[in-house]
Design an enzyme around this catalytic site. Structure first.
Site, short mmCIF file in Angstrom:
data_model
loop_
_atom_site.label_atom_id
_atom_site.label_comp_id
_atom_site.label_asym_id
_atom_site.label_seq_id
_atom_site.Cartn_x
_atom_site.Cartn_y
_atom_site.Cartn_z
N GLY A 104 42.97 53.44 22.32
CA GLY A 104 43.48 53.29 23.69
C GLY A 104 44.82 53.96 23.90
O GLY A 104 45.55 53.59 24.81
N SER A 110 37.91 57.02 21.36
CA SER A 110 36.51 56.77 21.75
C SER A 110 35.64 57.95 21.33
O SER A 110 34.55 57.75 20.79
CB SER A 110 36.39 56.42 23.23
OG SER A 110 36.57 57.56 24.02
N ASP A 152 37.48 66.05 24.33
CA ASP A 152 37.79 65.13 23.23
C ASP A 152 36.70 65.21 22.16
O ASP A 152 36.99 65.33 20.96
CB ASP A 152 37.89 63.68 23.74
CG ASP A 152 39.09 63.46 24.65
OD1 ASP A 152 39.72 64.44 25.05
OD2 ASP A 152 39.39 62.29 24.97
C1 MEV Z 1 41.27 62.61 28.22
O1 MEV Z 1 41.59 62.70 26.84
C2 MEV Z 1 41.39 63.96 28.87
C3 MEV Z 1 41.08 64.00 30.38
O2 MEV Z 1 41.27 65.37 30.77
C4 MEV Z 1 39.67 63.57 30.70
C5 MEV Z 1 38.61 64.54 30.17
O3 MEV Z 1 38.88 65.69 29.91
O4 MEV Z 1 37.44 64.09 30.06
C6 MEV Z 1 42.06 63.14 31.17
#
Ligand code: MEV
Length: 318
Positions: A104, A110, A152
């Site tokens: 988090g 995640s 991610d």
């Molecule tokens: C989250 O780590 C990154 C964001 O750009 C969301 C995404 O790319 O899915 C905020």
């Protein structure tokens, strides 16, 4: 029967949020990992244990995520379901997740937990290629927030320093980051990626022109950062990171605590610093000189760690 796989944490250096709208982004894998250990159970259930607690779901229910949409391990149960569907092998599994970085906090927990789970359950039940790990992880990420860009999952799967755009993943040449060293500072404020992505969407809808110009600037910063990396110009790269933080402030995803950490890092010798990931909390990433790490007392209130670019993405252990 037991199978173990691990995946690295990630930090976005340039382009978060705008990457959801097709702009380019650059992210790095970090030298912190999450490990997934899977074993077959005779209970006909997917059971998950992690620092978030314990969850169980019978095999008849795992393919319908509506049945467990509030479960903190929903993306893990759905990851295991994806592997079973792909390999057409359905069996109860126990999944244990152990992480050496916090959940988090914008470090991709995640995605890393789903990537490690898919690789681990995949090697327990058969074989899943890296590209399938990436694809299934992006599907699982949709349960965490509805519209993930996939960056991610890409970094946690492939490792290294990654340029990402429209679902396309390009691992950057090692020469671009030979001497890149980071300090990560945890603000201690839990962030909510889904809520921040929705907030940015609402902002985009209410101020279209401003949003378009911020998106344009984000793309420019990313392109200039690639150039600075190519030249090995860490001072310029740091400057661009700090400018990116300013842009994310304008977007409304920073706060006083995050700004304060950026300020403390800059005052104590970092080349540059910014919030990383969704914002609203989570971590600050800063580019530092390995031999001039900011003194610990400057940030004594916060948990910190240093890292280079982690080469290895997901690893399946024998
Ligand atoms: C989250 O780590 C990154 C964001 O750009 C969301 C995404 O790319 O899915 C905020």
């Amino acid at each position: 029967m037991r199978a173990v796989a691990s995946a690295p944490a990630k930090a976005i250096l340039f382009g978060e949020h705008f990457v959801v709208y097709g702009k380019p982004a650059v992210a790095t894998a970090l030298e912190r990992r999450v490990r997934a250990t899977s074993t077959i159970n005779g209970a006909g259930e997917v059971r998950v244990r992690s620092m978030l607690g314990y969850s169980r779901m019978d095999l008849g229910s795992i393919h319908d995520p509506n049945l467990y949409r509030d479960d903190p391990h929903r993306h893990i149960i759905f990851s295991a379901a994806g592997v079973m569907r792909l390999l057409e092998r359905y069996t109860g599994v126990d999944i244990l997740l152990e992480s050496d970085f916090p959940y988090g906090m914008g470090l991709g927990a995640s995605a890393a937990t789903s990537v490690a789970t898919i690789a681990s359950v995949g090697s327990l039940l058969g074989r899943v290629s890296r590209d399938e790990v990436f694809r299934l992880s992006v599907e699982a990420e949709r349960l965490v927030h509805r519209n993930p860009s996939g960056i991610d999952s890409a970094v946690c799967t492939y490792g290294g320093l990654v340029l990402f755009k429209d679902g396309r993943v390009e691992r950057l040449d090692k020469r671009m980051y030979i001497d890149m060293h980071f300090m990560v500072v945890n603000s201690g404020i839990m962030k909510d990626t889904g809520a921040m992505v929705m907030r940015v969407k609402a902002r985009g809808e209410s101020s279209r022109e401003e949003f378009a110009s911020l998106a344009e600037m984000s793309e420019q910063l990313t392109m200039q950062a690639l150039y600075a990396m190519g030249c090995g110009d860490r001072a310029r790269l740091g400057e661009l990171l700090t400018l990116n933080h300013g842009l994310l402030r304008r977007l409304g995803v920073s706060n006083g605590v995050l700004d304060g950490i950026v300020h403390a890092l800059l005052k104590n010798g970092a080349y540059g610093a910014k919030l990383t990931g969704a914002g609203g909390g989570g971590c600050i990433i800063s580019l530092i000189d390995r031999s001039r790490t900011p003194p610990p007392d400057a940030l004594s209130r916060y948990e910190t760690f240093t890292s280079g670019v982690e080469e290895q993405g997901v690893i399946t252990e024998a």
